[in-house]
Each structure stands twice: as structure tokens, then as C-alpha cells.
Design a protein around this motif. Structure first.
Motif, PDB file in Angstrom:
ATOM      1  N   PHE A 142      36.652   6.211  88.442  1.00 28.63           N
ATOM      2  CA  PHE A 142      36.729   5.004  89.255  1.00 28.63           C
ATOM      3  C   PHE A 142      37.769   4.028  88.767  1.00 28.63           C
ATOM      4  CE2 PHE A 142      33.943   3.562  85.964  1.00 28.63           C
ATOM      5  CZ  PHE A 142      32.919   4.484  85.887  1.00 28.63           C
TER       6      PHE A 142
ATOM      7  N   ASP B 270      35.598   2.399  95.043  1.00 27.44           N
ATOM      8  CA  ASP B 270      34.897   3.660  95.248  1.00 27.44           C
ATOM      9  C   ASP B 270      35.311   4.637  94.169  1.00 27.44           C
ATOM     10  OD1 ASP B 270      33.378   3.165  97.616  1.00 27.44           O
ATOM     11  OD2 ASP B 270      35.263   3.169  98.721  1.00 27.44           O
ATOM     12  N   MET B 271      34.429   5.563  93.892  1.00 24.43           N
ATOM     13  CA  MET B 271      34.759   6.543  92.868  1.00 24.43           C
ATOM     14  C   MET B 271      35.021   7.903  93.497  1.00 24.43           C
ATOM     15  SD  MET B 271      31.126   7.087  90.984  1.00 24.43           S
ATOM     16  CE  MET B 271      29.659   7.491  91.908  1.00 24.43           C
TER      17      MET B 271
ATOM     18  N   TYR C 133      28.815   1.564  92.647  1.00 24.05           N
ATOM     19  CA  TYR C 133      29.578   2.801  92.832  1.00 24.05           C
ATOM     20  C   TYR C 133      28.703   3.932  93.363  1.00 24.05           C
ATOM     21  CZ  TYR C 133      33.549   0.868  90.242  1.00 24.05           C
ATOM     22  OH  TYR C 133      34.603   0.115  89.832  1.00 24.05           O
TER      23      TYR C 133
END
Length: 188
Positions: free
Chosen positions: A81, A99-100, A164
Motif C-alpha cells: 500500500f 487502496d492496497m 485498507y
């Protein structure tokens, strides 16, 4: 007190308790959790698994779980991330995305020697592997092992407050529904 303030206070209290757990106790607990997860029918059946890599302190060490999954022939994906480049130091300038990605780690050597710690001390894979984009399993995972500070008996979790995993799990469920596939098993 607002909900957000209550969650933050609970995170602070929990972090203090976690700091008081000995390293030996954490190792023992991590080994027990790894053994339990590896024996789960959902884990045995899963082919594509996301496993978070633990923070240096206060979380169960998940590195042996990653090694076990790789030895069992599973495809292991770990979160990324940040925009930290391969080989960069965690103290160097980089930013965190909202966002990861879930990027594949292919083997134990890569797990042990091919990752870079971000500013939180969490190891992440670089976005390139052998000068090619790393496989991103953005969707279609069979199992997602999520971190958290606290869990309830129904699998609800209090994370670190960045959202996340909440966003990622929502997208994974929407993708599965759109493709008429089973949603990934969420392991808390």
C-alpha cells in the motif's frame, strides 16, 4: 464520545496491552495460530491466499504461515500500500495509497530477501519482479487472512484505522458476486 473517538481510545488501550506481551509469548501464540490456520478446511482447499505480513511489534508473526503456504504449493499474495520502490529505505520519501494491492510472492527466498519495509516497518513486495510487473491478485482470492487489533466472536474486527482491508474486502466480495463466484473466506 463519537464512534471514531471511541475506536481510537480502544486502539490506544489495546496497543498498550499488546506492548506488554512478551516476545516469547507472541512467538508461542503465532506458532499455535499458524498450526490452526494450516489445518482449517478453507486453507487446505484454497489455492490463492492473501496473508498480511505482521508489523514488527504487537501483531502475531505471520511469516511462518507464509512459508507454510508456499511449501504447500499455494499462491501467496501480500499487501502493498505504499509507493516505496524496491531497495529504497523506509525513511525515504514515499506515500501511501488509499487502496492496497495484493502482490504475489513466489517462493521463500523472495519472501525472506526480496521485500522492503515501509515506514511502519511492514515488509512489502516491489511492484516489479525480474523487470516485469508483479502479479496482482486484485480479485479472485480464495482466502484473505486479515490483521486486526481486536476481534469479536462473530469475526468483526477493529483494525488500525486506515480502512485498507475494509475497502479491499468490499471490492473482493463485489467482484465475486459479479462473477458468480464464491466470495473469499475471510480469516480473522
Amino acid at each position: 464520545m463519537t464512534l471514531a473517538a471511541g475506536k481510537q481510545a480502544l486502539r490506544k488501550q489495546t496497543a498498550a496491552v499488546l506492548r506488554g506481551i512478551s516476545a516469547a509469548s507472541l512467538r508461542e501464540q503465532a506458532n499455535a495460530v499458524c498450526e490452526a490456520v494450516v489445518d482449517m478446511p478453507e486453507f487446505i482447499k484454497a489455492r490463492n491466499i492473501s496473508i498480511y505480513l505482521s508489523m514488527p511489534t504487537g501483531e502475531l508473526d505471520t511469516w511462518n504461515l507464509c512459508r507454510s503456504a508456499l511449501r504447500m504449493g499455494k499462491r501467496v499474495y501480500i499487501p502493498r500500500f505504499s509507493t516505496l520502490s524496491a531497495g529504497a529505505l523506509a525513511s525515504e520519501h514515499h506515500k501511501f495509497t488509499t487502496d492496497m494491492q495484493m502482490l504475489r510472492v513466489h517462493d521463500e527466498h523472495e519472501l525472506d530477501h526480496g521485500l522492503t519495509a515501509n515506514r511502519w516497518g511492514i515488509a512489502e513486495p516491489p511492484d516489479l519482479r525480474s523487470n516485469s510487473p508483479r502479479e496482482d491478485r486484485g480479485q479472485g482470492l480464495d482466502m484473505i487472512i486479515v490483521p486486526g487489533m481486536l476481534f469479536d466472536t462473530h469475526g468483526g474486527r477493529l483494525g488500525h484505522g486506515k480502512g485498507y482491508y475494509d475497502r479491499y474486502i468490499h471490492r473482493a466480495h463485489a467482484f465475486a458476486q459479479q462473477k458468480s463466484q464464491p466470495a473469499p473466506f475471510i480469516c480473522t
